[in-house]
Design an enzyme around this catalytic site. Structure first.
Site, PDB file in Angstrom:
ATOM      1  NE  ARG A 188      15.568  56.901  12.073  1.00  0.00           N
ATOM      2  CZ  ARG A 188      16.538  57.713  11.999  1.00  0.00           C
ATOM      3  NH1 ARG A 188      17.762  57.600  12.500  1.00  0.00           N
ATOM      4  NH2 ARG A 188      16.433  58.829  11.393  1.00  0.00           N
ATOM      5  CG  PHE A 204      25.868  55.480   4.725  1.00  0.00           C
ATOM      6  CD1 PHE A 204      25.950  56.973   5.219  1.00  0.00           C
ATOM      7  CD2 PHE A 204      24.659  55.148   4.866  1.00  0.00           C
ATOM      8  CE1 PHE A 204      25.146  57.542   5.676  1.00  0.00           C
ATOM      9  CE2 PHE A 204      23.774  55.593   5.737  1.00  0.00           C
ATOM     10  CZ  PHE A 204      23.767  57.080   6.004  1.00  0.00           C
ATOM     11  CD  GLU A 255      25.892  62.173  18.187  1.00  0.00           C
ATOM     12  OE1 GLU A 255      24.984  61.129  17.623  1.00  0.00           O
ATOM     13  OE2 GLU A 255      25.907  63.218  17.653  1.00  0.00           O
ATOM     14  CG  ASP A 256      23.872  58.020  15.491  1.00  0.00           C
ATOM     15  OD1 ASP A 256      24.378  58.841  16.015  1.00  0.00           O
ATOM     16  OD2 ASP A 256      22.840  58.075  14.902  1.00  0.00           O
ATOM     17  CG  ASP A 300      30.739  60.990   9.362  1.00  0.00           C
ATOM     18  OD1 ASP A 300      31.343  60.272   8.908  1.00  0.00           O
ATOM     19  OD2 ASP A 300      29.979  61.566   8.530  1.00  0.00           O
TER      20      ASP A 300
HETATM   21  P1  IMP Z   1      28.747  64.225  12.455  1.00  0.00           P
HETATM   22  O1  IMP Z   1      29.451  64.320  10.978  1.00  0.00           O
HETATM   23  O2  IMP Z   1      29.975  63.687  13.210  1.00  0.00           O
HETATM   24  O3  IMP Z   1      28.476  65.449  12.601  1.00  0.00           O
HETATM   25  O4  IMP Z   1      27.727  63.235  12.395  1.00  0.00           O
HETATM   26  C1  IMP Z   1      26.481  63.629  11.960  1.00  0.00           C
HETATM   27  C2  IMP Z   1      25.454  62.568  11.872  1.00  0.00           C
HETATM   28  O5  IMP Z   1      25.503  62.067  10.525  1.00  0.00           O
HETATM   29  C3  IMP Z   1      25.499  61.740  13.038  1.00  0.00           C
HETATM   30  O6  IMP Z   1      25.123  61.677  14.069  1.00  0.00           O
HETATM   31  C4  IMP Z   1      24.644  60.472  12.164  1.00  0.00           C
HETATM   32  O7  IMP Z   1      22.989  60.586  12.481  1.00  0.00           O
HETATM   33  C5  IMP Z   1      24.863  60.861  10.713  1.00  0.00           C
HETATM   34  N1  IMP Z   1      25.803  59.653  10.006  1.00  0.00           N
HETATM   35  C6  IMP Z   1      27.115  59.720   9.924  1.00  0.00           C
HETATM   36  N2  IMP Z   1      27.676  58.684   9.319  1.00  0.00           N
HETATM   37  C7  IMP Z   1      26.431  57.746   9.358  1.00  0.00           C
HETATM   38  C8  IMP Z   1      26.496  56.553   8.620  1.00  0.00           C
HETATM   39  O8  IMP Z   1      27.413  55.840   8.432  1.00  0.00           O
HETATM   40  N3  IMP Z   1      25.243  55.835   8.829  1.00  0.00           N
HETATM   41  C9  IMP Z   1      24.138  56.668   8.963  1.00  0.00           C
HETATM   42  N4  IMP Z   1      24.261  57.778   9.557  1.00  0.00           N
HETATM   43  C10 IMP Z   1      25.502  58.637   9.667  1.00  0.00           C
HETATM   44 MG    MG Z   2      22.910  61.282  15.022  1.00  0.00          MG
END
Ligand code: IMP
Ligand code: MG
Length: 171
Positions: free
Chosen positions: A160, A147, A94-95, A98
């Site tokens: 990106r 963010f 995962e990148d 969140d």
């Molecule tokens: P989750 O909220 O853990 O399900 O994360 C969902 C997705 O939101 C991540 O895989 C990212 O693609 C995107 N995301 C969450 N925080 C950021 C951020 O700070 N920058 C860019 N994308 C984000």
């Molecule tokens: Mg992602």
């Protein structure tokens, strides 16, 4: 690029990615490594991480999108490019984690394919934002609630290709 403050520079990113690769390699001495890259955000991290691992790895891709509604968000799998993962030791790449909702959706989905084990490696962890309790196995950097963009992470599909992680300065 204009108006972008660096949070983690290219050298720090590469150094930490190399450390994670070495840690994974030593944890998987007696196992095969099957990386599952979550598109699109994890693409650069997966490429670099895999090249720092000196033993063979398999790489597959899944694409998920989240739709944010008024009161909730829904995760959807939009492309499945998985080969057979049955009995494999897989590591989801995962990148960023969140809210934790993406992994909360993905792990049960992958479990149905009966891999031997599932671990999660994330470049960034934004712990303060967690809604679903989740602890990744490998974390590059814990970051504050900001963010961030770059190195795969986007703002409206842009930025990106920045080789570092940054955030937009307010002006
Ligand atoms: P989750 O909220 O853990 O399900 O994360 C969902 C997705 O939101 C991540 O895989 C990212 O693609 C995107 N995301 C969450 N925080 C950021 C951020 O700070 N920058 C860019 N994308 C984000
Ligand atoms: Mg992602």
């Amino acid at each position: 690029m204009d108006n972008i403050e660096t949070l983690i520079n290219e050298e720090e990113l590469q150094k930490r990615t190399k450390e994670l690769a070495h840690q994974i390699e030593s944890d998987y001495k007696d196992k095969n490594i099957h990386l599952i890259c979550i598109l699109k955000g994890s693409i650069f991290f997966t490429c670099d991480l895999s090249r720092y691992i000196s033993k063979n790895v398999k790489i597959d891709f899944l694409k998920v999108e989240s739709y944010v509604g008024e009161n909730s968000s829904e995760i959807k799998l939009v492309a499945n490019m998985l080969n057979d993962i049955k009995d494999d030791d897989i590591i989801i790449i995962e990148d960023i984690i969140d809210t934790g909702k993406t992994l909360n959706y993905l792990i049960p989905y992958l479990e149905k394919e009966k891999p031997r084990s599932i671990k999660v490696c994330t470049l960034l962890d934004k712990k303060a934002r967690r809604i679903v309790d989740f602890e990744p196995d490998y974390v590059g950097f814990e970051i504050e609630d900001k963010f961030v963009i770059g190195y795969g992470l986007d703002y409206d599909q842009n930025y990106r290709n920045l080789p570092y992680i940054g955030y937009k300065k307010e002006n």
